[in-house]
Design a protein around this motif. Sequence first.
Motif, short mmCIF file in Angstrom:
data_model
loop_
_atom_site.label_atom_id
_atom_site.label_comp_id
_atom_site.label_asym_id
_atom_site.label_seq_id
_atom_site.Cartn_x
_atom_site.Cartn_y
_atom_site.Cartn_z
N TYR A 80 5.72 -5.15 1.46
CA TYR A 80 6.81 -5.10 -0.42
C TYR A 80 6.03 -6.00 -0.96
CZ TYR A 80 7.17 -8.16 3.83
OH TYR A 80 7.56 -8.67 5.25
N GLN A 128 -3.26 -4.34 4.55
CA GLN A 128 -3.19 -5.45 3.20
C GLN A 128 -3.00 -6.15 3.31
OE1 GLN A 128 0.68 -2.51 1.90
NE2 GLN A 128 0.65 -2.57 4.20
N ILE A 129 -2.85 -6.98 4.20
CA ILE A 129 -2.63 -8.73 4.41
C ILE A 129 -3.87 -9.22 4.06
CG2 ILE A 129 -1.41 -10.82 5.17
CD1 ILE A 129 1.01 -8.89 5.92
N ASP A 143 -11.54 -5.47 13.70
CA ASP A 143 -9.88 -4.84 13.71
C ASP A 143 -10.68 -3.59 14.40
OD1 ASP A 143 -8.54 -3.21 12.45
OD2 ASP A 143 -7.68 -4.12 11.23
N THR A 184 -0.08 -16.17 10.35
CA THR A 184 1.18 -15.72 9.71
C THR A 184 2.05 -14.03 10.20
OG1 THR A 184 0.30 -14.70 8.43
CG2 THR A 184 0.78 -16.53 7.81
N PHE A 222 6.82 -14.44 3.29
CA PHE A 222 6.77 -12.70 2.49
C PHE A 222 7.87 -13.76 1.58
CE2 PHE A 222 11.61 -13.06 3.21
CZ PHE A 222 11.50 -13.48 4.16
P1 NAI Z 1 -1.24 -3.46 8.35
O1 NAI Z 1 -1.12 -2.28 9.00
O2 NAI Z 1 -1.74 -3.02 6.77
O3 NAI Z 1 -3.04 -3.52 9.29
C1 NAI Z 1 -2.51 -4.38 10.49
C2 NAI Z 1 -4.59 -4.31 10.80
O4 NAI Z 1 -4.02 -4.89 12.37
C3 NAI Z 1 -4.48 -2.88 11.18
O5 NAI Z 1 -6.31 -2.58 10.35
C4 NAI Z 1 -4.89 -2.65 12.91
O6 NAI Z 1 -6.00 -1.85 12.75
C5 NAI Z 1 -5.26 -4.36 12.89
N1 NAI Z 1 -4.81 -4.08 14.06
C6 NAI Z 1 -3.92 -3.49 15.21
N2 NAI Z 1 -4.45 -4.41 16.17
C7 NAI Z 1 -5.36 -5.45 16.82
C8 NAI Z 1 -6.03 -6.44 17.28
N3 NAI Z 1 -5.59 -5.79 19.06
N4 NAI Z 1 -6.91 -6.46 16.96
C9 NAI Z 1 -7.17 -6.73 15.36
N5 NAI Z 1 -6.72 -5.68 14.16
C10 NAI Z 1 -6.26 -5.09 15.05
O7 NAI Z 1 -0.29 -4.60 8.03
P2 NAI Z 1 -0.03 -5.88 7.30
O8 NAI Z 1 1.05 -5.31 6.23
O9 NAI Z 1 -0.95 -6.36 6.54
O10 NAI Z 1 0.80 -6.93 8.37
C11 NAI Z 1 -0.12 -7.11 9.23
C12 NAI Z 1 0.83 -8.49 9.85
O11 NAI Z 1 1.68 -9.49 9.32
C13 NAI Z 1 2.64 -7.78 10.15
O12 NAI Z 1 2.55 -6.74 11.30
C14 NAI Z 1 3.25 -8.50 10.78
O13 NAI Z 1 3.80 -8.46 12.02
C15 NAI Z 1 2.89 -9.68 9.93
N6 NAI Z 1 3.61 -10.21 8.84
C16 NAI Z 1 4.45 -11.67 8.38
C17 NAI Z 1 4.92 -12.02 7.31
C18 NAI Z 1 5.35 -13.10 7.22
O14 NAI Z 1 6.48 -13.41 7.19
N7 NAI Z 1 4.87 -13.70 8.62
C19 NAI Z 1 5.26 -10.99 6.80
C20 NAI Z 1 4.78 -9.49 6.85
C21 NAI Z 1 4.07 -9.61 7.80
#
Ligand code: NAI
Length: 336
Positions: A104, A158-159, A178, A237, A303
């Motif tokens: 988002y 992404q983040i 990663d 986060t 978020f």
């Molecule tokens: P994404 O799916 O684009 O990226 C996650 C990355 O983490 C991937 O590249 C994956 O390969 C990697 N990964 C998985 N397991 C791992 C590990 N053990 N060690 C290192 N890397 C690992 O997800 P995105 O959009 O970047 O979001 C990441 C996280 O942020 C979400 O899963 C969610 O839990 C959290 N989030 C928190 C929010 C908030 O308001 N605090 C809002 C949105 C997301």
Amino acid sequence: METVKIAFFDTKPYDRDYFDPLLKDPAFPLKLKYLNVRLGPDTAALASGYDGICIFVNDRIDAVTADILYRQGIKIIALRSAGYNNVDLEALRGKIPVVRVPAYSPHAVAEYAVSLLLTLNRKTHKAYSRVREGNFSLAGLEGFDLYQKIAGIIGTGQIGKITAEILRGFGMEVLASDPYPSAEWAKAHGVLYIDREELIRRSDIISLHCPLTPENRRFINRGALSSMKPGAIIINTGRGGLIDTRDLIYALKENHLGGAALDVYEEEDRYFFEDHSGQVIQDDVLARLMTFPNVLITSHQAFFTREALSAIAETTLENLRRFFEKNERPHEIKTA
Ligand code: NAI
């Protein structure tokens, strides 16, 4: 087309502000029933008579809840979030599809992670309160330059990528870990992938951006924390369950860490998003964490920007429209 009825759990006022203006499509009549309660085994019966449900991060679908939803004929579960660790996908497999909002605003979360770092390091939250009380002293407010320090980004989706790019903009050296590294991106932005243990040992700042999975639950534990550089800062986060909070408290009491900035907490569903200011906090771990001068806790708000809320509403409604109109499942979470 008959009106589609969706039970919308854990509604906050801002949800209505962003969803209501989008409910005017005559070709897709949709009625949202806004419920204040969170979804769980005790409240799942409220979904009876609805075609689908819409939930957020602190609604829980365990096996019991999944079974109640299935028996009530719920056809789809639409998450208003990207993370889905609160849903027992196995219990829903072959029964109810689950769709989510995969992206988002990764910028919202990355920018917030950096704002936590800047606040914790330069203590602007303390300076603000002090000056309002007429205290203009600087004692105890010193921070350190980020320039030429080492940041470790765990999870470069992404983040994590955007966070890394912002920190490179400060002139920091950025290390990343990663299981699926993005080599071209790393080269373009001067980021170096290394293994996680080394990243933890070398970084001055560690920021967590990976999802919570059974494999990485509490991977920031006593061992990882003790291998961090003395004075290092950890930013979370991602999800609270990535850190063993009791071990974090131990490391903070030992004065080993420089500080922790946490937008998420393992047991956050008991308190976060609600006003408990008139009550005694019963969670002793959270209460202890709140006492440290070098811990900054916020209530899962990374978020929370206009852009992200608009995108959440738009994608959620589009997920529902395509499911009920065309039997399509964009952004379905697949089980392995
Ligand atoms: P994404 O799916 O684009 O990226 C996650 C990355 O983490 C991937 O590249 C994956 O390969 C990697 N990964 C998985 N397991 C791992 C590990 N053990 N060690 C290192 N890397 C690992 O997800 P995105 O959009 O970047 O979001 C990441 C996280 O942020 C979400 O899963 C969610 O839990 C959290 N989030 C928190 C929010 C908030 O308001 N605090 C809002 C949105 C997301």
